[in-house]
Design an enzyme around this catalytic site. Sequence first.
Site, PDB file in Angstrom:
ATOM      1  N   PRO A  88       0.805  -1.134  -0.183  1.00 51.38           N
ATOM      2  CA  PRO A  88      -0.105  -0.165   0.086  1.00 51.38           C
ATOM      3  C   PRO A  88       0.817   1.252   0.020  1.00 51.38           C
ATOM      4  O   PRO A  88       0.248   2.359  -0.108  1.00 51.38           O
ATOM      5  CB  PRO A  88      -0.920  -0.196   1.205  1.00 51.38           C
ATOM      6  CG  PRO A  88      -0.216  -1.064   1.910  1.00 51.38           C
ATOM      7  CD  PRO A  88       0.725  -2.166   1.313  1.00 51.38           C
ATOM      8  N   GLU A 116       1.807  -8.185   8.531  1.00 49.28           N
ATOM      9  CA  GLU A 116       1.565  -6.676   8.514  1.00 49.28           C
ATOM     10  C   GLU A 116       2.523  -5.955   7.367  1.00 49.28           C
ATOM     11  O   GLU A 116       2.397  -4.890   7.174  1.00 49.28           O
ATOM     12  CB  GLU A 116       2.032  -6.152   9.893  1.00 49.28           C
ATOM     13  CG  GLU A 116       0.797  -6.319  10.775  1.00 49.28           C
ATOM     14  CD  GLU A 116      -0.081  -5.149  10.529  1.00 49.28           C
ATOM     15  OE1 GLU A 116      -1.353  -5.740  10.272  1.00 49.28           O
ATOM     16  OE2 GLU A 116      -0.027  -4.093  10.533  1.00 49.28           O
ATOM     17  N   ARG A 154      -3.944  -7.661 -20.946  1.00 49.68           N
ATOM     18  CA  ARG A 154      -5.294  -7.422 -21.982  1.00 49.68           C
ATOM     19  C   ARG A 154      -4.507  -6.113 -22.963  1.00 49.68           C
ATOM     20  O   ARG A 154      -5.218  -5.893 -24.095  1.00 49.68           O
ATOM     21  CB  ARG A 154      -6.378  -6.750 -21.557  1.00 49.68           C
ATOM     22  CG  ARG A 154      -6.233  -5.546 -20.490  1.00 49.68           C
ATOM     23  CD  ARG A 154      -7.809  -5.532 -19.648  1.00 49.68           C
ATOM     24  NE  ARG A 154      -8.641  -5.291 -20.699  1.00 49.68           N
ATOM     25  CZ  ARG A 154      -9.000  -4.133 -21.435  1.00 49.68           C
ATOM     26  NH1 ARG A 154      -7.876  -3.063 -21.260  1.00 49.68           N
ATOM     27  NH2 ARG A 154     -10.037  -3.880 -22.060  1.00 49.68           N
ATOM     28  N   ASP A 169     -10.397   1.540 -25.310  1.00 52.30           N
ATOM     29  CA  ASP A 169     -10.761   1.820 -24.027  1.00 52.30           C
ATOM     30  C   ASP A 169     -11.053   3.208 -23.382  1.00 52.30           C
ATOM     31  O   ASP A 169     -10.167   4.072 -23.947  1.00 52.30           O
ATOM     32  CB  ASP A 169      -9.887   1.009 -22.946  1.00 52.30           C
ATOM     33  CG  ASP A 169      -9.976  -0.398 -23.164  1.00 52.30           C
ATOM     34  OD1 ASP A 169     -10.710  -0.973 -23.797  1.00 52.30           O
ATOM     35  OD2 ASP A 169      -9.060  -1.103 -22.486  1.00 52.30           O
TER      36      ASP A 169
HETATM   37  C1  JFH Z   1      -0.444  -6.114   2.146  1.00 48.45           C
HETATM   38  C2  JFH Z   1      -1.077  -4.901   5.202  1.00 48.45           C
HETATM   39  C3  JFH Z   1       0.303  -3.181   5.445  1.00 48.45           C
HETATM   40  C4  JFH Z   1       0.283  -1.562   7.432  1.00 48.45           C
HETATM   41  C5  JFH Z   1      -1.224   1.653   7.951  1.00 48.45           C
HETATM   42  C6  JFH Z   1      -2.062   1.308   6.808  1.00 48.45           C
HETATM   43  C7  JFH Z   1      -1.493  -0.135   6.475  1.00 48.45           C
HETATM   44  C8  JFH Z   1      -1.609  -4.745   6.465  1.00 48.45           C
HETATM   45  C9  JFH Z   1       1.079  -7.576   2.383  1.00 48.45           C
HETATM   46  C10 JFH Z   1      -1.524  -3.251  -1.520  1.00 48.45           C
HETATM   47  C11 JFH Z   1      -2.455  -2.188  -1.872  1.00 48.45           C
HETATM   48  C12 JFH Z   1      -1.986  -3.825  -0.448  1.00 48.45           C
HETATM   49  C13 JFH Z   1      -1.036  -4.927   0.135  1.00 48.45           C
HETATM   50  C14 JFH Z   1      -0.035  -5.562  -0.478  1.00 48.45           C
HETATM   51  C15 JFH Z   1       0.865  -6.339   0.279  1.00 48.45           C
HETATM   52  C16 JFH Z   1       0.727  -6.674   1.518  1.00 48.45           C
HETATM   53  C17 JFH Z   1      -1.513  -6.191   4.354  1.00 48.45           C
HETATM   54  C18 JFH Z   1      -0.172  -4.090   4.784  1.00 48.45           C
HETATM   55  C19 JFH Z   1      -0.145  -2.702   6.710  1.00 48.45           C
HETATM   56  C20 JFH Z   1      -0.247   0.535   8.220  1.00 48.45           C
HETATM   57  C21 JFH Z   1      -0.948  -3.651   7.033  1.00 48.45           C
HETATM   58  C22 JFH Z   1       0.605  -7.643   3.581  1.00 48.45           C
HETATM   59  C23 JFH Z   1      -1.288  -5.286   1.450  1.00 48.45           C
HETATM   60  N1  JFH Z   1      -2.657  -1.307  -2.902  1.00 48.45           N
HETATM   61  N2  JFH Z   1      -3.433  -2.237  -0.808  1.00 48.45           N
HETATM   62  N3  JFH Z   1      -2.979  -3.310   0.146  1.00 48.45           N
HETATM   63  N4  JFH Z   1      -0.506  -6.541   3.525  1.00 48.45           N
HETATM   64  N5  JFH Z   1      -0.837  -0.677   7.554  1.00 48.45           N
END
Ligand code: JFH
Length: 245
Positions: A88, A116, A154, A169
């Site tokens: 994220p 996490e 695609r 598109d």
């Molecule tokens: C993923 C996860 C990070 C930490 C504050 C907000 C997030 C849980 C691996 C990609 C998009 C993902 C994604 C990709 C890979 C993983 C879960 C991550 C946090 C702190 C908690 C584990 C999530 N675009 N969204 N999510 N997680 N927190």
Amino acid sequence: MKFSIVTIFPEMVEAYLGASILKRAIQKGLITVSVHNLRDFATDKHKTVDDYPYGGGVGMVMKPEPFFRITEGLWPVREERKILVPSPKGPLFDQEKALALSQDKTELVFLCGRYEAIDERVTEHLADEEISIGDYVLTGGELPALVIIDAVSRLIPGVLGDSRSSEEDSFSCGLLDYPHYTRPEDFRGIRVPDVLLSGNHREIAAWRKKRSLQLTMERRPALAERYASSPEDREIIERIKEEQQ
Ligand code: JFH
């Protein structure tokens, strides 16, 4: 185009790849997707892939070693692969990025995390790019990997079939899509716009362009702003603005 996915849930991604357009693209040999179980590269007898975070805090962190071992074992030559880590906190994936990746000559390898986080040494010393598919938090990197593979595939010639072109598109031209209709022309008293029944292809194209511009200006003003338009488009935009007053 060759994709690889490293995950502790191989059956999850295989389910998605085994249906519809991606399944056909794989059968036709237009793309290959190999799926690898990260646990096979854990070294202890319990096949551990996660551990507690240094410094404390909630949740578990994915250990670096299995990611390094699989990468060094299966994709040892830097120049022949691009390693993407869904997260994220990565830069946002968009259609422009999809197009760039579709023209990438190297194999695309996705390292999917869970829990996490992944140990920062993986992202810093192994990954070429972190990448986010949107500002929300998922439970792991598998869906982002599939989303990116889907959007990139695609764009590869032949994947959509001869009659459909991804160039038509919404987004490939930088605007949101115009409204679509199919039969019947009167559904419960709700009619298809007359222009679409007229057979006048110039008028139809003009109507669609106008509706695309209208919708983009309403919903995604930043996209509309970025849209490089011709003097003809400028005129349509001015007309829409007047109508909005
Ligand atoms: C993923 C996860 C990070 C930490 C504050 C907000 C997030 C849980 C691996 C990609 C998009 C993902 C994604 C990709 C890979 C993983 C879960 C991550 C946090 C702190 C908690 C584990 C999530 N675009 N969204 N999510 N997680 N927190």
